[in-house]
Enzyme design. Structure first.
Site, mmCIF file in Angstrom:
data_model
loop_
_atom_site.group_PDB
_atom_site.id
_atom_site.type_symbol
_atom_site.label_atom_id
_atom_site.label_comp_id
_atom_site.label_asym_id
_atom_site.label_seq_id
_atom_site.Cartn_x
_atom_site.Cartn_y
_atom_site.Cartn_z
ATOM 1 N N ASP A 140 0.855 -1.185 0.000
ATOM 2 C CA ASP A 140 0.000 0.000 0.000
ATOM 3 C C ASP A 140 0.898 1.244 0.000
ATOM 4 O O ASP A 140 2.118 1.142 0.119
ATOM 5 C CB ASP A 140 -0.882 -0.039 1.251
ATOM 6 C CG ASP A 140 -2.101 0.869 1.164
ATOM 7 O OD1 ASP A 140 -2.250 1.589 0.163
ATOM 8 O OD2 ASP A 140 -2.901 0.850 2.114
ATOM 9 N N ASP A 155 -9.242 3.980 -1.645
ATOM 10 C CA ASP A 155 -10.073 4.337 -0.495
ATOM 11 C C ASP A 155 -11.443 4.861 -0.918
ATOM 12 O O ASP A 155 -11.712 6.077 -0.881
ATOM 13 C CB ASP A 155 -9.349 5.362 0.364
ATOM 14 C CG ASP A 155 -8.068 4.804 0.965
ATOM 15 O OD1 ASP A 155 -7.920 3.570 0.974
ATOM 16 O OD2 ASP A 155 -7.215 5.591 1.412
ATOM 17 N N GLU A 181 2.553 5.123 -3.955
ATOM 18 C CA GLU A 181 2.532 6.106 -5.054
ATOM 19 C C GLU A 181 3.868 6.855 -5.219
ATOM 20 O O GLU A 181 4.186 7.190 -6.371
ATOM 21 C CB GLU A 181 1.389 7.114 -4.834
ATOM 22 C CG GLU A 181 0.008 6.518 -4.913
ATOM 23 C CD GLU A 181 -0.370 5.723 -3.661
ATOM 24 O OE1 GLU A 181 -1.224 4.834 -3.778
ATOM 25 O OE2 GLU A 181 0.201 5.985 -2.575
#
Length: 966
Positions: free
Chosen positions: A544, A621, A547
């Site tokens: 996770d 999300d 980015e």
């Protein structure tokens, strides 16, 4: 008043504040750039506006030097000259056009001065001087063989190169101004620089302006240089040591009204116009991987991943482009209609889709695909960037997750309660709270004192554990992972070449630099069972925040002037960052068991072209809202047609507490996500299926059992994707490329090649849905065989809360397993059922793929791959099973031997001929056995319900050849 001296405490407080903000507010759009706030996007849009305003008087300042052109061994080369004004030296831009054996063409434009290192960097920067030229090292894995037989005609004004299969394609390279038209069968399908928007911002030194008395500049400046040399946003300053360096180009698809792809956006499958107007956007689609929580619906705003691959589609024709650039990228879309007859009132008007691609840095690097079918486009694209990995069998079953299961006893309790309510699941997940103070590769010893025992508990029913590991490493003394990363110099650096420090969940953190091959080697060592204590072969990983997410960074990510391995700036590689991290994790899992390697499972939030080779993705999300449920479908479809089909969304919505109706509908939709996982925020109420109450728990369990029943069909679809690039869930235009009235449909889809058509309910209180059915075939309700005639129209189907709208298209054979089990692993030796859906022409076909579901032995032939075909003649009907590959290798023979007792226990034939009424036997001939008869039961049609028949326990082996005569 007090002072916080402990950076860890400060970090934890900051992380807590971020979590509270996440749960309290929706996305703050002001924290993320619009085009007018991104200097290079604003400049290129202004450049386009100026060119458009000038109309026919506009001439692109880029010209291909005819004397420089050469065509040799499949590659055309030359020099494009950019005119920058009277008396100034032209800028030299090397051009390379590669004609590949696959029929794909690659066009690359570089900048000679930067290429040769002939520029000066500001601020004494260590950054590389070249334009970033290593994207392909991470992204391209095949399909690059040049077509050395290509022969072209080089003229003074134009160069023409026939290429592709039977030389039916043609590249027409215009020299002045430079432009390229790509033709198929004499028609132009793709145009590069057709509007003259090519813009390569060349290097130039910063000239300090002379200031007159009174503080005014000595002369007007013709260009706005305010964002050339540095740029501010959100309190951060980007130093831009190389100055302006963007690349832009218009790409036109003449005669194409629909374009698809360029995920990830919470938007429709068919991309919208971006220059304003009713129903359109006023911003370009942005690709800049960013942590955008509670993201907006129906927006071109950037999200977590980026695949700069676009398809254009019209009736019976698909073409595409792949923009190979990992920097921040924006894409404008305009659909220009023109009518040849001024009196036609728009009837029969031609639509050209005009796109404008803009990247902040790097090369202009484009692949052009001429199709002509969606299948051809995806096959060629996947050959370049890699086919989706064939996952372990458990990975396509149901995953149960939340932030967080708080102890090992909590994990065991959840596991027991699923079993108690006979609800199947395969994987339970642990979020960040399982660690010791958010230090990855550690356990909270108080709450998880015996992780091995927890694994053993899960192993009883062949269940797996997935743990989260993110790229931020806690900056804390005594933490061996952080100490080793620093000592080995494997962390991302800031612009001053010191280890970059930012803030994420652990507080003060550093980020591993997976562009460095040494990092991958070190990262792999951390996953060894002897190093990562408490893990087993049943432990898998969730990447996770890759980015990367940086809580105190610009746009919640890393500064663009940070430095990676090789001194490349972060701006050059940003969209690749997530891929490199997943690649390191995938490599680590692959090397855990060198003697008997298993297929890794890695989930990633951030992705780029090529990430499909390494695992699954999800849409981030989302919210527990109906709009987010509805949007999950076009988002997942968009990923599927962009070559990354192992995609899903958080079932139930990550943020917020769904109503019981919404949770049910989320599970029913999620049963048709390629990646099926429920997930929830730490502040939400527990919502495991067994907690919801009746009748909701039973309805959710039914949806999960449907997923497990159809796992053979899903696994077969995954295998097809792994060798052909085909989507696992398929939009209407892909399956029906000639049905032009329905190309934009993105709320219903097909599962693989099965003919199963699903339309999940995404509207509150709905009791029915309208499904569009194309002409030429009949459809049947999956559950009760109600007949629906496809005639290019919509039909209304009942969809009470316990009903999933799911149809079977005539002409297909669907494999499934009907015995309910607690996990997919426990189904390994179960028999199969075939559902034969007889089409209008009296035929049906389908395939089934099986292997051991975990190892790589299938690469050596250890699999069963069968084709089933039903046909009807005037005197009889037959159903046959034939192999789709040879059974000659040692591994193949051994696997077939291992599976010889696995049989087909039932065959259901929907739309059975009326002539079968009164028959009660069918004849079977199986390889190696004498012909015999088995029982047949026939059920007459009743009202709209089709006639059907069932052959119970035909006793044929799933891996054997056989023929059944009716």
């Amino acid at each position: 008043m007090f002072f916080i001296r402990d950076s860890t405490v400060l970090g934890l407080l900051l992380a807590l504040l971020f979590a509270l903000l996440q749960s309290a507010v929706a996305v703050k759009e002001q924290n993320f750039k619009r085009c007018e706030q991104s200097g290079f996007c604003k400049r290129n849009r202004a450049f386009a506006d100026d060119a458009t305003a000038r109309g026919s008087s506009w001439t692109s300042p880029y010209h291909l030097d005819s004397a420089s052109i050469s065509l040799k061994a499949g590659r055309l080369q030359g020099i494009i000259l950019k005119n920058i004004g009277p008396g100034q030296q032209q800028v030299r831009l090397p051009l390379s056009v590669s004609f590949l054996e696959s029929g794909v063409v690659r066009v690359v434009v570089d900048e000679e001065k930067r290429q040769k290192g002939g520029i000066e960097l500001r601020h004494e920067s260590r950054a590389r001087k070249e334009r970033y030229n290593e994207v392909s090292d991470w992204t391209i894995v095949g399909g690059m063989n040049l077509d050395k037989g290509v022969v072209g005609t080089i003229g003074k004004k134009v160069t023409i190169v026939p290429y592709g299969p039977n030389k039916q394609y043609k590249a027409i390279v215009r020299h002045s101004p430079f432009a390229v038209d790509f033709q198929r069968d004499g028609d132009t399908h793709v145009k590069l620089n057709g509007k003259g928007l090519l813009n390569v911002e060349h290097w130039r030194p910063k000239v300090e302006k002379e200031i007159k008395e009174g503080g005014k500049e000595s002369a007007d400046v013709p260009e706005d240089e305010s964002t050339w040399w540095d740029e501010q946003f959100g309190g951060n300053t980007d130093s831009k040591p190389r100055g302006p360096e963007s690349v832009g180009l218009d790409i036109i698809f003449p005669g194409y009204e629909h374009v698809f792809g360029i995920p990830e956006h919470a938007s429709s499958l068919s991309l919208k116009e971006t220059r304003g107007g009713p129903g359109n956007y006023d911003q370009p689609y942005r690709m800049y991987n960013t942590d955008v929580f509670e993201y907006d619906m129906n927006s071109p705003m950037t999200l977590y991943g980026a695949i700069p691959f676009m398809q254009a589609h019209r009736k019976n024709s698909t073409v595409g482009v792949f923009w190979l650039n990992a920097a921040e990228t924006w894409v404008d879309i305009v659909k220009a209609k023109e009518s040849t007859n001024p009196l036609s009132l728009g009837i029969g008007a031609k639509t050209d889709t005009e796109t404008h691609w803009i990247s902040e840095s790097g090369l202009l690097d484009i692949f052009v695909f001429l199709g002509p079918t969606p299948k051809d486009i995806l096959s060629s694209y996947s050959e370049l960037t890699g086919f989706t990995a064939l996952p372990q069998y458990f990975a396509i079953a149901y995953h149960q997750c939340r932030w967080n299961y708080v102890t090992d006893e909590d994990v065991k309790d959840v596991d027991r309660k699923f079993d108690r309510r006979l609800i199947p699941y395969d994987v339970i997940w642990l979020d960040i709270e399982h660690t010791d103070g958010k230090k990855y590769f550690t356990w909270d010893s108080f709450n998880f004192p015996d992780p091995i025992n927890m694994h053993k508990h899960l192993d009883k029913h062949e269940r797996k554990l997935v743990m989260i590991i993110d790229p931020h490493i806690k900056n804390e003394g005594g933490y061996s992972v952080a100490s080793e990363m620093k000592s080995k110099s494997l962390a991302v650096k800031n612009k001053d070449n010191s280890i970059y420090e930012g803030w994420c969940w652990p507080g003060s953190s550093h980020w591993i630099d997976c562009f460095n091959p040494a990092t991958t080697k070190w990262w792999t060592s951390l996953f060894a069972y002897s190093s990562f204590l408490g893990t087993t072969p049943s432990t898998f990983i969730w990447n996770d925040m890759n980015e990367p997410s940086v809580f105190n960074g610009p746009e919640t990510t890393m500064p663009k002037d940070n430095l990676h391995h090789g001194d490349w700036e972060h701006r050059d590689v940003h969209n690749l960052n997530g891929l490199t991290f997943v690649n390191a994790t995938y490599t680590a899992l692959l090397n855990r068991d060198p003697k008997s390697p298993r297929r890794p499972f890695v989930l990633t939030r951030s992705f780029f072209a090529g990430s499909q080779r390494m695992g699954a993705m999800w849409t981030g999300d989302n919210l527990a809202e109906w709009s987010h449920l509805a949007m999950s479908i076009p988002m997942i479809l968009s990923n599927n047609i962009a070559g990354f089909p192992f995609a899903g969304a958080d079932i139930g919505g990550f943020f917020g507490n769904p109503s019981k109706e919404l949770l049910v509908r989320f599970f029913q939709a999620g049963a048709f996500y390629p990646f099926m996982r429920a997930h929830a925020h730490i502040d939400t109420r527990r919502r495991e299926p067994y907690l919801v109450g009746e009748p909701y728990t039973t309805i959710i369990a039914q949806a999960l059992r449907l997923r497990y029943q159809l796992l053979p069909a899903w696994y077969t679809a995954f295998q097809e994707a792994s060798v052909s690039g085909a989507p696992i869930v398929r939009p209407h235009y892909y399956v029906h490329p000639d049905d032009e009235s329905a190309f934009a449909i993105d709320d219903q889809f097909y599962i693989g090649s099965t003919g199963l058509l699903a339309k999940p309910v995404v509207t509150e209180g709905a009791e029915a849905v309208d499904i569009y059915l194309p002409a030429s075939e009949t459809y049947f309700d999956y559950f009760d065989y109600t007949t629906y005639l496809g005639a290019g129209n919509t039909v209304t189907i009942s969809a009470s809360l316990d009903k999933i709208p799911l149809l079977m298209r005539g002409g297909h054979i669907i494999p499934r397993r009907d015995r309910p089990r607690r996990s997919s692993g426990l189904m390994r030796w179960d028999p199969f059922t075939l559902v034969v859906v007889i089409g209008k022409n009296g035929e049906a076909e389908g395939t089934l793929y099986i292997d051991d579901g975990e190892s790589f032995e299938y690469e050596n032939g250890a699999f069963i791959h069968r084709k089933f075909f039903f046909s009807t003649s005037s005197s009889s009907s037959t159903l046959t099973s034939t192999p789709m590959s040879s059974i000659t290798s040692k591994s193949s023979i051994a696997y077939h031997k291992k599976m010889e007792k696995v049989r087909i226990e039932r065959i259901i034939l929907v739309n059975a001929p009326k002539a079968w009424e009164g028959k009660n036997k069918v004849g079977i001939h199986e390889d190696g056995r004498t012909e015999r008869s088995v029982g047949l039961r026939y059920e007459k049609a009743a009202g709209r319900r089709a006639a059907w028949a069932v052959v119970r326990d035909p006793g044929v082996g799933v891996g054997k050849g056989w023929q059944m005569k009716f």
